[in-house]
Design an enzyme around this catalytic site. Structure first.
Site, PDB file in Angstrom:
ATOM      1  N   GLY A 119      23.165  27.172  42.421  1.00  0.00           N
ATOM      2  CA  GLY A 119      23.047  27.881  43.670  1.00  0.00           C
ATOM      3  C   GLY A 119      23.074  27.425  44.787  1.00  0.00           C
ATOM      4  O   GLY A 119      23.543  27.964  45.830  1.00  0.00           O
TER       5      GLY A 119
ATOM      6  N   GLU B  36      18.575  22.063  47.848  1.00  0.00           N
ATOM      7  CA  GLU B  36      18.316  23.270  47.065  1.00  0.00           C
ATOM      8  C   GLU B  36      18.664  24.737  47.847  1.00  0.00           C
ATOM      9  O   GLU B  36      18.529  24.768  48.965  1.00  0.00           O
ATOM     10  CB  GLU B  36      16.786  23.660  46.781  1.00  0.00           C
ATOM     11  CG  GLU B  36      16.276  23.041  45.193  1.00  0.00           C
ATOM     12  CD  GLU B  36      16.644  24.086  44.227  1.00  0.00           C
ATOM     13  OE1 GLU B  36      17.952  24.761  44.493  1.00  0.00           O
ATOM     14  OE2 GLU B  36      15.990  24.429  43.516  1.00  0.00           O
ATOM     15  N   ASP B  37      19.011  25.753  47.005  1.00  0.00           N
ATOM     16  CA  ASP B  37      19.076  26.954  47.706  1.00  0.00           C
ATOM     17  C   ASP B  37      17.855  27.796  48.206  1.00  0.00           C
ATOM     18  O   ASP B  37      17.866  28.049  49.305  1.00  0.00           O
ATOM     19  CB  ASP B  37      19.951  27.916  46.946  1.00  0.00           C
ATOM     20  CG  ASP B  37      19.477  28.003  45.397  1.00  0.00           C
ATOM     21  OD1 ASP B  37      18.335  27.319  45.232  1.00  0.00           O
ATOM     22  OD2 ASP B  37      20.138  28.507  44.646  1.00  0.00           O
TER      23      ASP B  37
ATOM     24  N   ASP C 209      10.902  28.762  45.141  1.00  0.00           N
ATOM     25  CA  ASP C 209      10.198  29.943  44.699  1.00  0.00           C
ATOM     26  C   ASP C 209       8.741  29.348  44.144  1.00  0.00           C
ATOM     27  O   ASP C 209       7.797  29.198  45.051  1.00  0.00           O
ATOM     28  CB  ASP C 209      10.975  30.658  43.742  1.00  0.00           C
ATOM     29  CG  ASP C 209      10.712  31.691  43.132  1.00  0.00           C
ATOM     30  OD1 ASP C 209      10.498  32.743  44.009  1.00  0.00           O
ATOM     31  OD2 ASP C 209      10.196  31.996  42.022  1.00  0.00           O
TER      32      ASP C 209
ATOM     33  N   PHE D 250      13.947  39.192  46.019  1.00  0.00           N
ATOM     34  CA  PHE D 250      14.870  38.657  45.199  1.00  0.00           C
ATOM     35  C   PHE D 250      16.477  38.749  45.975  1.00  0.00           C
ATOM     36  O   PHE D 250      16.687  39.829  46.370  1.00  0.00           O
ATOM     37  CB  PHE D 250      15.084  39.250  43.852  1.00  0.00           C
ATOM     38  CG  PHE D 250      15.981  38.285  42.891  1.00  0.00           C
ATOM     39  CD1 PHE D 250      15.287  37.146  42.482  1.00  0.00           C
ATOM     40  CD2 PHE D 250      17.018  38.457  42.873  1.00  0.00           C
ATOM     41  CE1 PHE D 250      16.288  36.426  41.796  1.00  0.00           C
ATOM     42  CE2 PHE D 250      18.094  37.676  42.156  1.00  0.00           C
ATOM     43  CZ  PHE D 250      17.546  36.555  41.599  1.00  0.00           C
ATOM     44  N   VAL D 251      17.010  37.303  46.472  1.00  0.00           N
ATOM     45  CA  VAL D 251      17.987  37.771  47.455  1.00  0.00           C
ATOM     46  C   VAL D 251      19.158  36.991  46.517  1.00  0.00           C
ATOM     47  O   VAL D 251      18.981  36.130  45.603  1.00  0.00           O
ATOM     48  CB  VAL D 251      17.820  36.858  48.558  1.00  0.00           C
ATOM     49  CG1 VAL D 251      16.787  37.423  49.388  1.00  0.00           C
ATOM     50  CG2 VAL D 251      17.200  35.377  48.273  1.00  0.00           C
TER      51      VAL D 251
ATOM     52  N   ARG E 140      27.258  35.270  43.752  1.00  0.00           N
ATOM     53  CA  ARG E 140      27.223  34.074  44.404  1.00  0.00           C
ATOM     54  C   ARG E 140      28.243  33.799  45.731  1.00  0.00           C
ATOM     55  O   ARG E 140      28.131  32.889  46.447  1.00  0.00           O
ATOM     56  CB  ARG E 140      27.671  32.630  43.431  1.00  0.00           C
ATOM     57  CG  ARG E 140      26.459  32.695  42.251  1.00  0.00           C
ATOM     58  CD  ARG E 140      26.758  31.464  41.579  1.00  0.00           C
ATOM     59  NE  ARG E 140      26.303  31.249  40.214  1.00  0.00           N
ATOM     60  CZ  ARG E 140      24.837  30.939  40.005  1.00  0.00           C
ATOM     61  NH1 ARG E 140      24.022  30.456  41.019  1.00  0.00           N
ATOM     62  NH2 ARG E 140      24.329  30.673  38.797  1.00  0.00           N
TER      63      ARG E 140
HETATM   64  P1  IMP Z   1      11.275  27.429  41.541  1.00  0.00           P
HETATM   65  O1  IMP Z   1      11.700  26.303  40.616  1.00  0.00           O
HETATM   66  O2  IMP Z   1      10.567  28.557  41.166  1.00  0.00           O
HETATM   67  O3  IMP Z   1      11.004  27.195  42.981  1.00  0.00           O
HETATM   68  O4  IMP Z   1      12.736  28.029  41.636  1.00  0.00           O
HETATM   69  C1  IMP Z   1      13.935  27.773  42.414  1.00  0.00           C
HETATM   70  C2  IMP Z   1      15.064  28.318  41.699  1.00  0.00           C
HETATM   71  O5  IMP Z   1      15.002  29.486  41.173  1.00  0.00           O
HETATM   72  C3  IMP Z   1      16.285  28.232  42.639  1.00  0.00           C
HETATM   73  O6  IMP Z   1      16.996  27.031  42.910  1.00  0.00           O
HETATM   74  C4  IMP Z   1      16.949  29.410  42.196  1.00  0.00           C
HETATM   75  O7  IMP Z   1      18.075  29.099  41.232  1.00  0.00           O
HETATM   76  C5  IMP Z   1      16.028  30.498  41.821  1.00  0.00           C
HETATM   77  N1  IMP Z   1      15.679  31.667  42.604  1.00  0.00           N
HETATM   78  C6  IMP Z   1      14.323  31.782  42.841  1.00  0.00           C
HETATM   79  N2  IMP Z   1      14.441  32.773  43.832  1.00  0.00           N
HETATM   80  C7  IMP Z   1      15.591  33.215  43.734  1.00  0.00           C
HETATM   81  C8  IMP Z   1      15.957  34.369  44.409  1.00  0.00           C
HETATM   82  O8  IMP Z   1      15.625  35.341  45.144  1.00  0.00           O
HETATM   83  N3  IMP Z   1      17.503  34.663  44.167  1.00  0.00           N
HETATM   84  C9  IMP Z   1      18.237  33.925  43.274  1.00  0.00           C
HETATM   85  N4  IMP Z   1      17.773  32.907  42.822  1.00  0.00           N
HETATM   86  C10 IMP Z   1      16.448  32.523  43.063  1.00  0.00           C
HETATM   87 MG    MG Z   2      18.815  27.093  41.948  1.00  0.00          MG
END
Ligand code: IMP
Ligand code: MG
Length: 187
Positions: free
Chosen positions: A48, A104-105, A108, A157-158, A170
């Site tokens: 991402g 990071e992208d 979450d 969700f984006v 992507r």
């Molecule tokens: P975390 O470990 O829950 O913080 O997850 C982060 C990862 O979840 C990001 O690097 C994304 O790959 C994925 N992610 C979280 N939210 C989104 C979203 O809205 N769209 C696409 N990927 C997401």
């Molecule tokens: Mg990611």
């Protein structure tokens, strides 16, 4: 709205122009904060972050090294599984001179980044900081605050600019929200 992918987008959340302003601002902050670093390493978290990383590394003017890691966290497309697996590791012998910035992208739950920061510190990095383009603080499961942050967004969700839904979207140059029927088609 030109391409076949654009047709699935309900609305644009972050335009190309806004993304450009954000990456310019963060690159200037990195130039300032890392100017004395001996080895500044931008660590892209695949897949991402690849577009964000590419823009950021072009805009930074100090010397940078780049590297990649791949982790898995998502299990079913839009919901986190809670477990982090390292799928591609950083194969470097000595991190003791490296100032690592994890790119990071989006944050979450916060699980991915809190795990990786700890992991890289345990592996002897000189310093470990984090940079995310987007942040969804409403979704946090573990306490985590990034060092550099592009934009806080609501709990939606984006896709686009590296972010996917089921490996699609992507390549969109902006960040958008999908039409609800796109998800309905898959279930
Ligand atoms: P975390 O470990 O829950 O913080 O997850 C982060 C990862 O979840 C990001 O690097 C994304 O790959 C994925 N992610 C979280 N939210 C989104 C979203 O809205 N769209 C696409 N990927 C997401
Ligand atoms: Mg990611």
């Amino acid at each position: 709205m030109a391409t076949i992918l654009d047709r699935d987008i309900e609305r644009v959340l972050v335009s190309q122009e806004e993304i450009d302003r954000i990456t310019t601002r963060i690159a200037a902050e990195l130039d300032r904060d890392y100017k004395d670093s001996r080895r500044f390493l931008l660590l892209c978290i695949l897949k991402g972050s690849v577009v964000f990383m590419g823009d950021l590394m072009k805009k930074v003017t100090i010397p940078v090294e780049i590297d990649f890691m791949k982790v898995s966290s998502y299990s079913n497309g839009t919901e986190s599984s809670g477990r982090i697996n390292i799928l591609l590791d950083l194969n470097r012998r000595d991190l003791s001179e490296c100032d690592i910035l994890i790119v990071e992208d989006i944050i979450d739950s916060g699980r991915t980044l809190s795990y990786l920061v700890e992991y890289l510190r345990l592996n002897g990095a000189r310093s470990v900081k984090t940079c995310t383009l987007l942040d969804k603080p409403d979704r946090r499961v573990v306490d985590f605050v990034p060092d550099y942050r592009g934009l806080v967004i609501p709990d939606e969700f984006v896709v686009g600019y590296g972010l996917d839904y089921a490996e699609q979207y992507r390549a969109l140059p902006y960040i958008g929200i999908l039409k609800p029927e796109v998800y309905e088609k898959r279930v």
